[in-house]
Design an enzyme around this catalytic site. Structure first.
Site, PDB file in Angstrom:
ATOM      1  N   MET A 296       0.840  -1.208   0.000  1.00  0.00           N
ATOM      2  CA  MET A 296       0.000   0.000   0.000  1.00  0.00           C
ATOM      3  C   MET A 296       0.876   1.260   0.000  1.00  0.00           C
ATOM      4  O   MET A 296       2.090   1.189   0.173  1.00  0.00           O
ATOM      5  CB  MET A 296      -0.887   0.011   1.245  1.00  0.00           C
ATOM      6  CG  MET A 296      -1.901  -1.126   1.264  1.00  0.00           C
ATOM      7  SD  MET A 296      -2.858  -1.163   2.795  1.00  0.00           S
ATOM      8  CE  MET A 296      -3.858   0.308   2.639  1.00  0.00           C
ATOM      9  N   HIS A 297       0.223   2.399  -0.190  1.00  0.00           N
ATOM     10  CA  HIS A 297       0.777   3.744   0.082  1.00  0.00           C
ATOM     11  C   HIS A 297       1.858   4.256  -0.874  1.00  0.00           C
ATOM     12  O   HIS A 297       2.210   5.426  -0.821  1.00  0.00           O
ATOM     13  CB  HIS A 297       1.369   3.838   1.501  1.00  0.00           C
ATOM     14  CG  HIS A 297       0.517   3.247   2.582  1.00  0.00           C
ATOM     15  ND1 HIS A 297      -0.772   3.668   2.807  1.00  0.00           N
ATOM     16  CD2 HIS A 297       0.767   2.279   3.494  1.00  0.00           C
ATOM     17  CE1 HIS A 297      -1.263   2.975   3.828  1.00  0.00           C
ATOM     18  NE2 HIS A 297      -0.356   2.128   4.255  1.00  0.00           N
TER      19      HIS A 297
ATOM     20  N   ASP B 182      -2.766  -4.697   0.235  1.00  0.00           N
ATOM     21  CA  ASP B 182      -2.396  -6.038   0.714  1.00  0.00           C
ATOM     22  C   ASP B 182      -3.043  -6.409   2.042  1.00  0.00           C
ATOM     23  O   ASP B 182      -3.432  -7.561   2.241  1.00  0.00           O
ATOM     24  CB  ASP B 182      -0.879  -6.229   0.740  1.00  0.00           C
ATOM     25  CG  ASP B 182      -0.128  -5.180   1.544  1.00  0.00           C
ATOM     26  OD1 ASP B 182      -0.780  -4.324   2.187  1.00  0.00           O
ATOM     27  OD2 ASP B 182       1.114  -5.213   1.539  1.00  0.00           O
TER      28      ASP B 182
END
Ligand code: ADP
Length: 509
Positions: free
Chosen positions: A84-85, A243
């Protein structure tokens, strides 16, 4: 295998791209992965090149098809998941303008302060569910604007890592809502971009793609991508999820009342909620779930099984984890009043404090190595309980079950300690296949193999139980142990506040 209808999950993690195929019963029929490397051009930086993700995806998709002994025609739908991110920035022609800045990059502390200032900290938490942390996407965008204005001037599209694979597979700019909420540019309640946060940070709304619920179709595999991967042109690609959310789908933590606990190097507590719950101080992460119309809360103990790893490596390098844990069994519940704080790498939840430190408190001459080890296992459990307590405070309904996975879950003693410290039934996660498996289930739901995500996870669990012979470990809290742990936890909670001035002073020294 003519006529086969398989579902593929693709996971772009930090260490590898993994492709996994399941059949209509939820059984895994083939999988493959291709390793990735991490680039750290400067201290605190962590980057990867999106082209490497695509190369890894092509390799792992082809190898997974070979492993399952099928052609791309057998794949009915694809779901995506990944780290992520991370910030993926593209120009007007879809060309990558700089390497992706990843979730574990720590260069943006100053931009986090700026976001708090420009949006207002309370308002940011109320809108997005989260405080600004260097890992999130928004501060990375501000960093590029400030430090690389020529790059920023070329930016026209912002994606997250797995959505770059989507773009290469389908040509579509699209994102799922779970990952979208991890940018902290998202209105958690509305499940879409926040015009207020975007305006406050001067980020053009048209740079952000439309967002979709996990099982929704976001595009079809293009002729070009089909040629590269061996997939069939026209195969639908579903939104999938970040995820953590996809992993939760994989272990069946899709309904309120079931939490997922990952006892790996770090410990992650993930709890599904029916409403967008927010911890008012922003001490928990609050994101959209990959399940349509649901949300989740998340907390992280940075050194969970990592504490035991450190302990073994430092104090007992010639002993196995099994030996150490067997010895710890000789010490009584509560380790005769010995407490351990697991803040060996600072902490995230419940204390976002990089200067927090580890400690054993309460040592006496009576304590043996067995006590020290047991105190480590118990201290990690208390830290995870801190996260559950914050979740209760934020309005989480009571839990009926927590599903545990990760290396630490191999220890029956650690499971028993956790069940009694947390006061909840601890069950094995039905699969250890991870996020790619959850993404494949989401693809199956989108393709109509199951009517909804809950049904898919139940079917998948039944398939896994059939393979595992139906034996799934479940541990209940022990009332006698709970009676020891309850007062001990009160003492544990007091320790961080008591020691905080010392931690700060030691950091200065
Ligand atoms: P990661 O999060 O890095 O993927 P894992 O989930 O593989 O890590 O967990 C590894 C950790 O699990 C080890 O550092 C160790 O602390 C713990 N572990 C492994 N085996 C055992 C065991 N038999 N008993 C207790 N803990 C174990």
């Amino acid at each position: 295998m003519a006529g086969e209808r398989l579902f593929m999950g693709i996971d772009v993690s930090t260490t590898a791209v993994k492709a996994l195929l399941i059949d209509g019963s939820g059984a895994v029929v083939g999988q493959a992965s291709a390793p990735l490397t991490l680039s750290t051009p400067l201290p605190l930086w962590a980057e990867q090149h999106p082209a490497d993700w695509w190369a890894g995806a092509v390799t792992s998709i082809r190898s997974a098809l070979t492993a399952a002994n099928v052609s791309g025609d057998a794949v009915a739908a694809i779901g995506l998941t990944g780290q992520m991110h991370g910030l993926v920035a593209l120009d007007a022609h879809g060309q990558v303008v700089r390497p992706a800045i990843l979730w574990n990059d720590q260069r943006t502390a100053k931009q986090c302060d700026e976001i708090r200032q420009r949006v207002g900290r309370e308002r940011l938490i109320q809108i997005t569910g989260n405080d600004a942390l260097p890992g999130f996407t928004a501060p990375k965008i501000l960093w590029v604007a400030e430090h690389e204005p020529e790059v920023y001037a070329r930016m026209r599209h912002i994606l997250l890592p797995k959505d770059y694979l989507r773009f290469r597979l389908t040509g579509a700019y699209a994102m799922d809502k779970a990952d979208g909420s991890g940018t902290i540019l998202f209105d958690l309640r509305a499940r879409d971009w926040s015009p207020d946060v975007l305006a406050a940070l001067d980020i053009p709304a048209e740079w952000l793609p439309p967002t979709y619920e996990g099982p929704a179709i976001t595009g079809m595999v293009s002729e070009m991508a089909a040629g590269e991967t061996g997939l069939r042109a026209g195969t639908p690609v579903m939104a999938g999820g970040g995820d953590q959310a996809a992993q939760a789908v994989g272990v069946g933590a899709t309904r309120s009342g079931i939490a997922a606990l990952t006892l790996g190097t770090s410990g992650v507590v993930f709890a599904t909620t029916d409403a967008p719950l927010i911890e008012p101080e922003g001490r928990l992460h609050a994101f959209c779930h990959a399940v349509p119309g649901r949300w989740h809360l998340m907390g992280v103990t940075l050194s969970a099984a990592g504490s035991l790893q450190w302990y073994r490596d430092t104090l007992a390098p010639s002993d196995s984890f099994e030996t150490l844990v067997a010895e710890a069994e000789q010490a009584p519940t509560g380790s005769d009043g010995l407490l351990f704080l697991p803040y060996l790498m600072g902490e995230r939840t419940p204390y976002p404090d990089p200067q927090a430190r580890g400690a054993w408190v309460g040592l006496t001459a009576r304590h043996t190595r067995a006590h020290l080890t047991r105190a480590v296992l118990e201290g990690v459990a208390f830290s995870l309980k801190d996260t559950f307590e914050l979740m209760r405070g934020a309005g989480l309904a009571s839990l009926s079950e927590t599903r545990v996975s990760g290396g630490g879950a191999r220890s029956m003693l650690w499971r028993r300690i956790l069940a009694s410290v947390l006061g909840v039934e601890l069950a094995s996660a039905p699969t250890t296949e991870g996020a790619a498996y959850g993404a494949a289930l989401l693809a199956g739901v989108g393709a109509g193999a199951w009517p909804d995500v809950d049904t898919a996870t139940q079917a998948a669990q039944a398939a896994q139980e059939a393979i595992g012979g139906g034996v799934f470990l479940s541990v209940q809290p022990d009332p006698a142990d709970e009676a020891v742990y309850t007062p001990l936890y009160t003492q544990y909670r007091a320790l961080y506040l008591a020691l905080k001035p010392t931690f700060d002073a030691l950091a200065v020294l």
